[in-house]
Design an enzyme around this catalytic site. Structure first.
Site, mmCIF file in Angstrom:
data_model
loop_
_atom_site.group_PDB
_atom_site.id
_atom_site.type_symbol
_atom_site.label_atom_id
_atom_site.label_comp_id
_atom_site.label_asym_id
_atom_site.label_seq_id
_atom_site.Cartn_x
_atom_site.Cartn_y
_atom_site.Cartn_z
ATOM 1 N N LYS A 109 0.832 -1.206 0.000
ATOM 2 C CA LYS A 109 0.000 0.000 0.000
ATOM 3 C C LYS A 109 0.869 1.259 0.000
ATOM 4 O O LYS A 109 0.569 2.221 -0.690
ATOM 5 C CB LYS A 109 -0.929 0.019 1.211
ATOM 6 C CG LYS A 109 -2.033 -1.028 1.164
ATOM 7 C CD LYS A 109 -3.144 -0.731 2.165
ATOM 8 C CE LYS A 109 -2.634 -0.658 3.582
ATOM 9 N NZ LYS A 109 -2.186 -1.973 4.113
ATOM 10 N N THR A 168 3.988 1.714 -1.137
ATOM 11 C CA THR A 168 4.643 2.000 -2.424
ATOM 12 C C THR A 168 3.616 2.461 -3.445
ATOM 13 O O THR A 168 3.891 3.357 -4.244
ATOM 14 C CB THR A 168 5.388 0.757 -2.963
ATOM 15 O OG1 THR A 168 4.462 -0.309 -3.106
ATOM 16 C CG2 THR A 168 6.504 0.336 -2.029
ATOM 17 N N ARG A 209 1.962 7.608 7.440
ATOM 18 C CA ARG A 209 2.146 7.431 8.877
ATOM 19 C C ARG A 209 3.632 7.359 9.206
ATOM 20 O O ARG A 209 4.421 6.842 8.415
ATOM 21 C CB ARG A 209 1.460 6.146 9.340
ATOM 22 C CG ARG A 209 -0.054 6.204 9.253
ATOM 23 C CD ARG A 209 -0.678 4.832 9.399
ATOM 24 N NE ARG A 209 -0.363 3.991 8.249
ATOM 25 C CZ ARG A 209 -0.591 2.686 8.198
ATOM 26 N NH1 ARG A 209 -1.112 2.069 9.244
ATOM 27 N NH2 ARG A 209 -0.297 1.998 7.116
ATOM 28 N N LYS A 254 10.143 -6.049 10.408
ATOM 29 C CA LYS A 254 9.604 -5.451 9.188
ATOM 30 C C LYS A 254 10.636 -4.629 8.431
ATOM 31 O O LYS A 254 10.672 -4.598 7.211
ATOM 32 C CB LYS A 254 8.410 -4.562 9.580
ATOM 33 C CG LYS A 254 7.691 -3.883 8.431
ATOM 34 C CD LYS A 254 6.351 -3.347 8.936
ATOM 35 C CE LYS A 254 5.597 -2.570 7.878
ATOM 36 N NZ LYS A 254 6.163 -1.236 7.591
ATOM 37 N N ALA A 310 -2.813 -0.051 14.178
ATOM 38 C CA ALA A 310 -4.037 -0.321 13.416
ATOM 39 C C ALA A 310 -4.888 -1.417 14.045
ATOM 40 O O ALA A 310 -5.999 -1.664 13.602
ATOM 41 C CB ALA A 310 -3.685 -0.694 11.982
ATOM 42 N N PHE A 339 -3.717 -2.068 7.322
ATOM 43 C CA PHE A 339 -4.371 -3.374 7.180
ATOM 44 C C PHE A 339 -5.254 -3.434 5.926
ATOM 45 O O PHE A 339 -5.081 -2.659 4.990
ATOM 46 C CB PHE A 339 -5.194 -3.704 8.420
ATOM 47 C CG PHE A 339 -4.373 -3.986 9.642
ATOM 48 C CD1 PHE A 339 -2.999 -4.222 9.562
ATOM 49 C CD2 PHE A 339 -4.963 -4.030 10.894
ATOM 50 C CE1 PHE A 339 -2.244 -4.501 10.696
ATOM 51 C CE2 PHE A 339 -4.213 -4.299 12.036
ATOM 52 C CZ PHE A 339 -2.858 -4.533 11.925
ATOM 53 N N PHE A 352 4.418 -7.820 -9.609
ATOM 54 C CA PHE A 352 5.706 -8.415 -9.258
ATOM 55 C C PHE A 352 6.321 -9.069 -10.491
ATOM 56 O O PHE A 352 5.597 -9.448 -11.422
ATOM 57 C CB PHE A 352 5.534 -9.459 -8.151
ATOM 58 C CG PHE A 352 5.374 -8.866 -6.785
ATOM 59 C CD1 PHE A 352 4.303 -8.045 -6.475
ATOM 60 C CD2 PHE A 352 6.305 -9.135 -5.793
ATOM 61 C CE1 PHE A 352 4.157 -7.492 -5.212
ATOM 62 C CE2 PHE A 352 6.168 -8.587 -4.527
ATOM 63 C CZ PHE A 352 5.087 -7.772 -4.235
ATOM 64 N N TRP A 355 7.357 0.306 -8.443
ATOM 65 C CA TRP A 355 8.565 -0.197 -7.778
ATOM 66 C C TRP A 355 9.762 -0.145 -8.717
ATOM 67 O O TRP A 355 10.832 0.350 -8.366
ATOM 68 C CB TRP A 355 8.348 -1.626 -7.273
ATOM 69 C CG TRP A 355 9.525 -2.189 -6.538
ATOM 70 C CD1 TRP A 355 10.708 -2.640 -7.068
ATOM 71 C CD2 TRP A 355 9.679 -2.332 -5.114
ATOM 72 N NE1 TRP A 355 11.570 -3.056 -6.084
ATOM 73 C CE2 TRP A 355 10.962 -2.879 -4.876
ATOM 74 C CE3 TRP A 355 8.847 -2.064 -4.036
ATOM 75 C CZ2 TRP A 355 11.425 -3.171 -3.592
ATOM 76 C CZ3 TRP A 355 9.316 -2.347 -2.744
ATOM 77 C CH2 TRP A 355 10.588 -2.888 -2.540
#
Lengths: 719, 719
Positions: B169, B171, B193, B204, B423, B454, B543, B572
């Site tokens: 989300k 990117t 955020r 992460k 979240a 989320f 991807f 990306w």
């Protein structure tokens, strides 16, 4: 002031204009086209000078060589454009109104934009990282640029043994630089410690000085500043989390499982990270191919095997939270019963804070962080932050904290705020790097005034034996701060406590108590400074209630006792103007030869170093080591920590270990309860009695009066 | 670009030059004397314009009125001067090299100075507070200045039910604004955020986006930023310390002693502080003279009488420290046996973080902080931060955190980073204030793209029902992010877990799994957005392993399921250029009428609000309340909290409460284990299963690879 007339197309100068567009001043006289450019000193290179023909409207350039230009520019810079505003403030408020309005005084004074201040003291724009309007971090590249610049004079402000009321070392420090810069026109810099938020919201309140000797804006100084203490908290607690998580993972996984996770196969390839290779080296395993380790080597590598009962690392918060002094962690079912007792310290008691204060470069800080010992393995080996694989991350978290923060006094003179290690279990002095940067900036005729925590027996002794050892810097003068009130107590006056009304002895004239204090504690503290071969100027921080006779008596006896001078200070009510006499005395003392020497040779046995401090500084007959202390010292010697300096953890309320013994206690033996070590910071700290490393909140903490007007954004109650 | 030729002595313009010396550009053509001054739009007032004669070398000024100049200037501002550099980067690295070099890409791009970025988007210098070179806080006064400016289009980025691997989300959000600004030349702003340091050093890693869709410098974004999370930690823990200290003092002192300390006599006068007077009012004691209180009133006033078993306030750290999940505090002898069990949450789970995200002014934030309920008295009354006397201090600690932080994307387009509430127990959306400021800055044709945590069932539902209620803002478009990989899992593919190698179903083409995922989870998430009457654009985050057939299938089915459009995204590997199709689709969807409506009426009973979300969003048959939950709901109704919105605490890995149930689970009853309330933040949060509010560290945390080169100051390993 140094000005150049520039031709627009000048190939050398034009890039400078781009670099220094923020220094551009609009051309007032249009007789010449182009603009006047005020060039930062370092840019007046011969190459630049050669491209500029001396012209009648270019003053003070062509006949200046670079060195002298730096001087000239700095002194210009240090002329405080807003000093007069302070005098206006004085008129407005009148003497002593300040006692209840530090806040108001601070607010009534508008700080210079920090980039203007930076330019005045000769910083280049790219050496500055502004944090809002009134504070900025200064990049360490400045040290390289000015490395040829001679250092200024180095002045330490220390105090007599303090009373619960504090004697005003901070205000004396700020008043002194205000007098030196704003009134004697001598370049000067104050280097202060960043205050902890714990006391700010607890009992003590702010630490920005007071009255007409303040750092402004005091709210910025007393709150988050540029986040250094928060960075320390984050780094310290990452280490703590890594310790407990690692113990859990080791307790629940086989060697093989640990190895597979610690050295994972990425696209079929296993590699050690640089941090892991360092650990292998320390373990004497000189292999870089993970596959080549023997099962025994794998086990040695993956198991730190920390002994839960021998973990010395504590978590920290920058809050007075007494309920965290002793806690039990790991009680959630997810932690599989791996509970243990530990505790939180106040953030400024973290070893990482001590490292920030003693590091003299990013490389040095990173190495110290890696060396920090967090506990001992079951086989008795020290376990370091690097063994945990966290040292690189710590350096990343601390990369900005290592840059000192530039602020200003009420009279617009420069201040560095940097580091603030706890003065009871650490060395309680501001940073080596701030002092070094400031000494370069002020130049050889300038002054850097730095402050040591507690009384001279503690803060000053640690400044000389620990901080000066780490920095290689040598002090020229010690300013010893005293108050009539404190001297009366050392002379036999009754006890006082913060908040309670003062007994009349402290309000009415009492020459015999004053004399008693001077001939006991003051004399002893002067002698301690002289042990290190540094001249002492006594600064009497004058209060409204002091009589002229009391003031004269203190100054007279102080000189009898060996002070090179002793003067009264009125900075609180008059700002720099009230500290002129002190500034002159310090300037005079600094011109005398100083014969600095350390108190002990670093190679002396630990016990001998402790005994030397106890006998020569505290006046003890001898020391007495507990069995625990003896065992620790043996262990440290065996680990090769024997030649570290000593950082005594002792009460600051007496020269002895007994807080109620004022004056000059004699005939006592100093008990050493335990001995600890901060290997990253680089000192051994013997515990004399119990030191609280986590203050508490009183029934009515300061925060009851701290408030923010959400419309004007004015803050009240922060003193 | 707007330029003025200025006369040196012009009385109106000269002050501007002083204000804006940092905008001064050296006059390249010396045909006119004086300098060119690029004035920020708001300073082109009629008064200024009138003083300037239109001249041939003054372009684009005299015939512009101010409004249009602001517009024009904004669009100019949003032309990204460094976009081409990104394309150069692309050439240099070649497609997909990025997969292992986000760090390198970020470093290869030099960010614009933040003051330049600020000027480009129409900020005034005095509205900016720089924090270093590449980030700055923006003052809220901007809202007043632009209050007449119409808002831009408001776009929410949400996702399908995520897999353990994340669907990108962030990117997509960054790629979208890069495409809108840098390629479609539409003003746009991303609102993100601030990431917690816990995950950054845990599992992460960073959260600055990735590949050619990043916020730069990513190190700044992922580390301390401008200190907001640290300020929250300090504020949260000051409350915690105040709670325990107060309980101790109440347990050990008489009413009289407490009163004498809480309302001390200063120079013989006792006064209540404003905070104390507020408490008296709440207690119904309308007296301001302390002497006039009856003994009973004194007792009521001084005793919060907190029930230790009913304290809901936890301490926080911004570190993954699992051993703090459940702890016992107060075990030192100084706490006199007042031990109790409590725990630490990760800082972003603090109610203060939720307040920062929902507050729409300093006044609002201060009131919310004062309202926070920390526990219950033995008589069942809620005890607030204001009762503790700490609410003013909290506002002071948070006064800078309320200002959003301005950064930029890899293509030099503006980003606000502000707040980052957890979240799962909070609403997981960035701040109301950042969105409001951005909507004014982009103007009516511009776009603000904000992100919800989320899947859409959680983050988007809370965005609509909680954040939009607090802000009054109405969204125009929802962008729903999906990946072929995640859709395959929802279509019945095998489980995956971070780190483990991907099963071949996710690498080889598998149209039936893809179709299954689209017709189940994707369809349901689209329908959820439509419940709120907002058009949906599906963004397929492509991807390397995705086949053209798979991509086409997703887009085709998504449109069948009601998406107004569905497009593949290559941000990306290609930056904004790779998201052009998405930008066009969003621009088109935003031009359609949006019929936004809330899912439930705020005045519905708490149980009904919970049931509505469970049935209409999650697809549950019904809800089942534990007796504890029932009792809490009764209590909250009785306390008057009944009309707060609902913030469900549910797993994000399934539409249901069962993490392993992918696709669209049906035929389940949602169990409500417990219900809690964040009164300051302003929501009730039902607990569906157990929510961890403190992550842990794995055997090999990210920090093993995070390092700092102390010479180049380059950081490695922060992704």
């Amino acid at each position: 002031e140094a000005m150049l007339a520039l031709q627009g197309r000048n190939p050398v100068v034009q890039p400078l204009i781009c670099n220094f567009h923020c220094c551009l001043k609009y051309c007032q006289t249009l007789k010449v086209h182009g603009v006047y450019l005020h060039l930062p000193p370092a840019y007046i290179t011969s190459r630049v000078l050669n491209t500029i023909k001396p012209e009648k409207d270019v003053d003070g350039i062509s006949d200046l060589n670079m060195g002298r230009l730096v001087r000239g520019d700095l002194s210009k810079g240090f002329v405080p454009p807003i000093a007069s505003a302070v005098l206006d403030l004085l008129e407005k408020h009148g003497i002593h109104s300040d006692i209840c309005s530090c806040n108001e005084i601070s607010r009534a004074q508008t700080p210079k934009p920090v980039d203007q201040l930076a330019e005045e003291i000769g910083l280049l724009p790219e050496e500055l990282e502004a944090y809002g309007r009134s504070k900025a971090k200064v990049r360490l590249s400045l040290l390289d640029r000015l490395h040829k610049q001679p250092d200024g004079k180095y002045v330490l402000v220390a105090g007599i043994t303090p009373t619960p009321l504090g004697e005003g070392k901070s205000t004396v420090t700020i008043g002194l630089v205000q007098a030196l810069s704003a009134h004697l026109k001598l370049n000067s810099f104050a280097c202060l410690r960043q205050p902890s938020q714990g006391p700010t919201f607890g009992v003590k309140g702010g630490a920005a000085g007071g009255g007409y000797a303040q750092v402004i804006p005091m709210e910025e100084f007393n709150l988050h500043l540029t986040g250094d203490i928060h960075a320390i908290t984050a780094a310290n607690n990452l280490v703590a989390a890594a310790i407990d998580a690692r113990m859990l993972h080791e307790a629940t996984q086989s060697d093989k499982a640990l190895f597979n996770r610690l050295v994972p196969s990425v696209n079929g390839v296993r590699r050690f990270s640089p941090i892991q290779i360092s650990r292998l080296c320390r373990l004497g395993i000189n292999k870089i191919d993970p596959a080549s380790l023997t099962p025994q080597e794998v086990s040695t590598f993956v198991r730190l095997d920390l002994d839960p009962s021998k973990i010395t690392w504590q978590r920290v918060v920058d809050t007075n939270d007494r309920f965290l002094r002793k806690i039990t962690v790991g009680q959630a079912s997810t932690e599989k019963g791996q509970i243990r007792e530990t505790g939180f310290d106040i953030a400024v008691a973290s070893e990482i804070m001590a490292i920030l204060a003693l590091a003299d470069s990013l490389v040095d800080m990173k190495n110290r962080l890696a060396r920090m010992v967090v506990g001992t393995s079951r086989s008795g080996q020290p376990v370091t932050a690097e063994d945990l694989g966290v040292s690189g991350a710590l350096a990343v978290l601390m990369k900005d904290a290592i840059k000192p923060t530039l602020m200003q006094t009420l009279e617009g003179t420069p201040v560095f705020v940097h580091a603030g290690p706890f003065a009871n279990i650490a060395h309680g002095n501001s940073s080596v790097l701030a002092d070094k940067l400031a000494l370069k900036l002020v130049g050889c005729d300038g002054f850097v005034v730095t402050e040591a925590g507690f009384g001279a027996d503690i803060g000053m002794e640690k400044f000389f034996n620990i901080k000066c050892r780490a920095s290689g810097l040598r002090p020229n003068v010690v300013v010893l701060v005293a108050t009539v009130r404190a001297l009366k107590m050392h002379g036999g006056g009754p006890n006082v406590s913060a908040g309670a009304p003062l007994p009349k002895e402290y309000i009415d004239e009492n020459l015999s108590l004053v004399a008693g204090g001077c001939r006991s504690n003051l004399r002893k503290q002067i002698q301690i400074a002289q042990l290190f071969g540094v001249p002492v100027v006594v600064a009497l921080n004058v209060f409204k209630t002091d009589t002229q006779a009391e003031i004269d008596l203190v100054c007279e006896i102080a000189k009898e006792c060996g002070a090179s001078n002793a003067v009264p200070c009125h900075h609180w009510s008059q700002g720099g103007r009230g500290s002129l006499e002190l500034a002159q005395a310090v300037n005079e003392a600094a011109s005398r030869p100083s014969h600095f020497k350390f108190l002990y040779n670093i190679e002396m046995p630990i016990v001998e170093k402790i005994r030397t401090i106890a006998q020569q500084v505290y006046g003890a007959d001898d020391i007495e080591l507990s069995p625990e202390a003896k065992a620790k010292i043996d262990y440290y010697n065996q680990q090769g920590y024997g030649s570290l300096p000593i950082c005594m953890a002792k009460t600051h309320l007496s020269l002895s270990h007994m807080p109620d013994k004022k004056g000059v206690p004699t005939g006592f033996v100093l008990p050493i309860r335990d001995v600890r070590a901060s290997i990253g910071a680089g000192f051994i700290f013997p515990l004399v009695g119990t030191m609280s490393t986590m203050p508490g909140l009183p029934t009515r903490p300061c925060f009851y009066d701290i408030d923010l007007d959400p419309v004007t954004e004015e803050i009240t109650g922060l003193f």
